[in-house]
Design an enzyme around this catalytic site. Structure first.
Site, PDB file in Angstrom:
ATOM      1  N   GLY A 157      -0.072  -5.144   0.540  1.00 46.85           N
ATOM      2  CA  GLY A 157      -1.263  -5.083  -0.286  1.00 46.85           C
ATOM      3  C   GLY A 157      -1.072  -5.731  -1.637  1.00 46.85           C
ATOM      4  O   GLY A 157      -2.024  -6.250  -2.222  1.00 46.85           O
ATOM      5  N   GLU A 188      -1.663  -9.314  -1.137  1.00 49.92           N
ATOM      6  CA  GLU A 188      -3.093  -9.508  -0.886  1.00 49.92           C
ATOM      7  C   GLU A 188      -3.903  -9.438  -2.180  1.00 49.92           C
ATOM      8  O   GLU A 188      -4.822 -10.228  -2.393  1.00 49.92           O
ATOM      9  CB  GLU A 188      -3.581  -8.465   0.121  1.00 49.92           C
ATOM     10  N   GLU A 194       3.693  -5.911   7.031  1.00 51.07           N
ATOM     11  CA  GLU A 194       3.024  -4.785   7.701  1.00 51.07           C
ATOM     12  C   GLU A 194       3.416  -4.626   9.161  1.00 51.07           C
ATOM     13  O   GLU A 194       3.397  -3.514   9.705  1.00 51.07           O
ATOM     14  CB  GLU A 194       1.496  -4.952   7.606  1.00 51.07           C
ATOM     15  N   ALA A 203       0.849  -1.191   0.000  1.00 53.17           N
ATOM     16  CA  ALA A 203       0.000   0.000   0.000  1.00 53.17           C
ATOM     17  C   ALA A 203       0.888   1.246   0.000  1.00 53.17           C
ATOM     18  O   ALA A 203       2.083   1.182   0.300  1.00 53.17           O
ATOM     19  CB  ALA A 203      -0.911  -0.011   1.221  1.00 53.17           C
TER      20      ALA A 203
END
Length: 258
Positions: free
Chosen positions: A109, A112, A132, A65
């Site tokens: 992300g 993911e 993370e 992200a």
């Protein structure tokens, strides 16, 4: 439609979506996830498209992200906007088959998003991880749930709690990716798979995807019953009649998605 953070190209019944923020290693900013959602919504309604490939660059599928964007967020910002649910999960909601072609970093992300796809074809330079915890948070776009289902509790705990990366070989051994190919063969391999899928009956492919996805939400007994009912329903389609007739007549099937 022109996109600022994506490159979208079509070849026959296959659409390739390339994440295109090279300076940020394709970090998932709000603009990118919104554009991705818009592109997939459009493709879901396009009867000419039978399969989608989601990819990035040779260096990074998506490195996570956009932390610079997220740094100043407060709880109520995230809760009220529910950004991840609205946009990033659009890949998981996509009804047609979608392949992740991953080279380089697929972290946070990025990992993911790749796991939301139906299967992952990895280049030999691919690296996966959920780092993370190094930022004082945990995965927030389904990483703790999809990773545990893909690779098991022990390895998911290892990756999420240490923040380490695993290479393509470990990812394949763990069941996260379906196959590994040399970097220079990644897109050709993904395209070959996508064309094969797109050449099948589109509704049958969609129902097959739906049934496999359902296996993660149901008991074995429920899943088998769901599979049986969808299998039976396929005998109402013209494509089932064509597929079986072609087999008996020893010729190629010509599906019409009906």
């Amino acid at each position: 439609m022109a996109y600022k953070t994506l490159e979208v190209t079509t070849e026959g019944a296959v659409c390739t979506i390339k994440l295109n923020r090279p300076k940020a290693l394709n970090a998932l900013c709000a603009e990118l996830t919104q554009e991705l959602s818009e592109a997939l919504t459009k493709l879901d309604k396009d009867d000419k498209i039978g399969c989608v490939i989601l990819t990035g660059s040779d260096k990074a599928f998506a490195a996570g992200a956009d932390i610079k964007e997220m740094q100043s967020w407060e709880y109520l910002d995230i809760y009220k906007n529910d950004l991840f649910a609205k946009y990033a999960e659009s890949v998981a909601r996509f009804r047609k088959p979608i392949i992740a072609a991953v080279a380089g970093y697929a972290l946070g992300g990025g990992c993911e998003i790749a796991m939301m796809c139906d299967f992952i074809i990895a280049a030999d330079n691919a690296k996966f991880g959920q780092p993370e915890i190094n930022l004082g948070v945990m995965p927030g776009i389904g990483g703790t749930q999809r990773l545990a289902r893909a690779v098991g509790k022990s390895k998911a705990m290892d990756l999420c709690l240490t923040g380490r990366m695993m290479d393509a070989e470990e990812a394949e051994r763990s069941g996260l990716v379906s196959r590994i190919v040399p970097l220079d063969e990644l897109m050709e391999t993904a395209m070959d798979a996508a064309k094969k899928i797109a050449g099948q009956s589109q509704p049958i492919a969609m129902m097959t995807k739906e049934t496999i996805d359902a296996s993660f939400e149901m008991s074995l007994t429920q899943g088998i019953q769901f599979e049986r009912r969808l299998f039976q329903s396929m005998f109402t389609t013209n494509d089932q009649k064509e597929g079986m007739a072609a087999f008996v007549e020893k010729r190629a099937a010509h599906f019409k998605n009906k």
